[in-house]
Design an enzyme around this catalytic site. Structure first.
Site, PDB file in Angstrom:
ATOM      1  N   GLY A  17      35.521  42.424  39.200  1.00 16.43           N
ATOM      2  CA  GLY A  17      34.921  41.259  40.226  1.00 16.43           C
ATOM      3  C   GLY A  17      34.330  40.488  39.994  1.00 16.43           C
ATOM      4  N   GLY A  19      31.649  37.601  42.893  1.00 16.40           N
ATOM      5  CA  GLY A  19      30.839  37.416  43.901  1.00 16.40           C
ATOM      6  C   GLY A  19      30.341  36.132  44.021  1.00 16.40           C
ATOM      7  N   GLY A  20      29.445  35.909  45.156  1.00 16.06           N
ATOM      8  CA  GLY A  20      28.997  35.024  45.454  1.00 16.06           C
ATOM      9  C   GLY A  20      28.249  34.947  43.929  1.00 16.06           C
ATOM     10  CE1 TYR A  93      34.995  49.603  33.866  1.00 17.61           C
ATOM     11  CE2 TYR A  93      35.220  51.594  32.993  1.00 17.61           C
ATOM     12  CZ  TYR A  93      35.354  50.373  34.184  1.00 17.61           C
ATOM     13  OH  TYR A  93      36.949  50.496  34.731  1.00 17.61           O
ATOM     14  CB  VAL A  94      30.785  53.810  37.397  1.00 17.30           C
ATOM     15  CG1 VAL A  94      31.596  55.248  38.433  1.00 17.30           C
ATOM     16  CG2 VAL A  94      29.237  53.843  37.294  1.00 17.30           C
ATOM     17  CG  ASP A 137      24.107  40.869  47.817  1.00 22.33           C
ATOM     18  OD1 ASP A 137      23.745  41.350  49.947  1.00 22.33           O
ATOM     19  OD2 ASP A 137      24.411  40.984  47.309  1.00 22.33           O
ATOM     20  CG  ASN A 142      26.934  44.984  45.840  1.00 24.92           C
ATOM     21  OD1 ASN A 142      27.770  44.502  44.815  1.00 24.92           O
ATOM     22  ND2 ASN A 142      26.432  43.874  46.618  1.00 24.92           N
TER      23      ASN A 142
END
Length: 541
Positions: A17, A19-20, A93-94, A137, A142
């Site tokens: 993943g 993200g910003g 980790y999921v 956030d 998320n």
């Protein structure tokens, strides 16, 4: 970089993943032989070097704070390391999909499933807020839904800066997705637990409706709508409507607290879909061939149908109930079975009620309209500080204590404020000041919104509220139904005052009015106490 070893221990395997604020990798912990998630913090390009250094320091400090959290709905943080001039966050980790991925592939969720996800995220936020950690956030990206059904909230602490956002943002920039940023945070950069709850509401709205509450083509258009417009109409929310309406209130003090939101989510999680009913056949034409057509579900539901009498008058009553439900959409679950005819009759009756007592539980005059504003009597006594009662659900802010009235109700009250009673009104007034908290017992009102509107007409018609300005009259999902009236006017001293009055129906035909009054100039600061006041209030059994 596919096999890069971080801190001599974590070997990056797959990019999972972006993200910003960085990239997330699936990595292998070479020491413990387990999979972990590793987030590389990548500062935004518009940050200067000094701000980048500050970001790295703050990220490490806040990630360590978030690592204190231990909750089944929070992704656990294992380690914080510094490698190759960047902070790296090592997390549990999921094996999962994000809520955003689920929506993109499967489409909007049912209200019940959305409510179950909401309960898990709410539990995570409550644990974090108790530990002093803000998320800032909360959004579908998320929220992770594991293959075994577990729901976890990730990225705790990674966007939380002790000094606030102002030093970390460039001109016109806001950390977080504009679609899920609370209005006060977008406007003033303010962040507290209530901003996280707004973002939760926006996330659940997106889950059940398929798009965020302010779906616009650009970030600027989204922020503009957020500042002035109500959320987009809800079409699929059903039993989620009351909690979404309460969480997405623009004014933070009106927003549902976590304690208030939880029972509404539980109710929505167990609600059964309203059955559809066949459309009434047209007697002037034969039935059409093919499958039987069905009418759109009636929001008033079967309970409303049972409440209306049969025949033409029953048809009118059911139609009136649908109008009432449409007007009070935020309290559909509470008001669906109340017919408009019943509500109007109750309102007309309330306008004619003389002063006196009703059912032995207090006057039926206007609920605390001007109570407690005169000088305290000589018998008034200061409110003592007492230990929290057994089973207290939360801690009060400094300077407040728990007050238990001889009549049985309980509420948070400011320490050392003068306390006395006026008939059925319990008064708390700031010594030497104008702030007033009051609680009045009365009879239940069939339609709390209609009751406040009638009181508004009566008091403004009598000239009792010079310079009157209504802010809002709206339903509130509390106890057995309620409504809040917020307004401002000029007091006899010529000062402009501001008040919020919550009328809450309880069991056995009782109601209470909880009022909070301050000077207009001081309202914005003091309004933040009102959620605590209403959350602390427990009626007499």
């Amino acid at each position: 970089m596919h096999q890069l070893l971080i801190a001599g221990r974590y070997r990056l395997v797959d990019l999972v993943g972006t993200g910003g604020m960085g990239r997330v990798w699936r990595a292998r912990d070479e020491l413990l032989h387990r999979d972990v998630a590793v987030k590389e913090i990548v500062p935004p390009v518009w940050l200067g070097e000094a701000e980048r250094d500050d970001l790295r320091r703050r990220t490490l400090r806040e990630a360590r704070t978030a690592a204190r959290l231990s909750h089944p709905n929070v992704v656990r943080i294992y380690d914080v390391v510094h490698d190759r001039d960047s902070p790296w966050i090592v997390m549990e980790y999921v094996e999962s999909r994000s809520l955003q991925q689920i929506l993109a592939v499967d489409g909007p969720l049912s209200p019940a499933r959305t409510a179950r996800i909401g309960l898990a995220v709410l539990a995570a936020l409550r644990a974090a807020h108790t530990a002093g950690v803000l998320h800032r956030d909360v959004k579908p990206h998320n929220v992770l839904v594991a293959t075994d059904g577990r729901v976890v909230l990730t990225d705790f602490g990674l966007a939380t800066f002790t000094g606030g956002d102002a030093a970390m943002t460039g001109p016109g920039m806001i950390l977080g997705s504009p679609h899920f940023v609370a209005p006060e945070r977008a406007r003033d950069g303010i962040s507290d637990p209530r901003t996280d709850l707004w973002s939760l509401g926006a996330t659940l709205y997106a889950a059940v409706e398929g798009q965020p509450p302010y779906a616009r083509d650009s970030a600027m258009a989204t922020l503009s709508a957020l500042a002035t417009d109500p959320p987009d109409p809800m079409r699929r929310a059903g039993p989620l409507r009351p909690v979404l309406t309460g969480l997405l209130q623009r004014d933070p003090w009106r927003r549902l607290t976590a304690v208030e939101a939880e029972p509404l989510l539980r109710r929505a999680a167990t609600a059964t879909p309203a059955p559809t009913r066949p459309a009434a056949p047209d007697p002037t034409r034969p039935p059409a061939p093919g499958p039987t057509r069905r009418a759109a579900p009636d929001p008033a539901g079967p309970a409303a149908e049972r409440a209306a009498p049969a025949g033409r008058s029953g048809t009118r009553a059911r139609r009136g109930q649908r109008v009432a439900v449409g007007v009070a959409a935020a309290a559909t679950a509470l008001l669906a079975a109340v017919g408009t005819g019943l509500a109007m009759a109750a309102r007309d009756r309330s306008e004619r009620e003389p002063s006196g007592t009703g059912a032995g539980i207090g006057p039926t005059r206007p609920a605390a309209a001007f109570a407690c504003v005169a000088a305290p009597p000589a018998a008034a006594s200061p409110v003592p500080s007492v230990p929290p009662p057994p089973g207290a659900r939360f801690r009060l802010v400094p300077g407040w204590t728990w007050y238990t009235d001889p009549t049985g109700f309980q509420i948070a009250a400011p320490i050392a404020w003068l306390h006395w009673t006026e008939d059925a009104v319990t008064c708390f007034r700031e010594p030497g000041g104008t702030r007033v908290l009051s609680v009045e017992a009365s009879v239940a009102r069939a339609d709390p919104v209609a009751w406040w509107r009638a009181e508004e007409r009566r008091l403004t018609g009598d000239g009792a509220l010079p310079g009157y300005r209504r802010v809002d009259i709206s339903p509130m999902d509390i106890f057995d139904g309620g409504a809040v009236w917020e307004c401002a006017w000029l007091n006899p001293a010529g000062e402009r005052v501001h008040t919020a009055r919550l009328l809450a129906n309880t069991s056995a035909g009782r109601a209470y009015t909880v009022s909070w009054l301050t000077k207009e100039f001081d309202w914005q600061v003091n309004a933040t106490y009102f959620p605590m006041i209403r959350q602390s209030f427990t009626p007499a059994l």
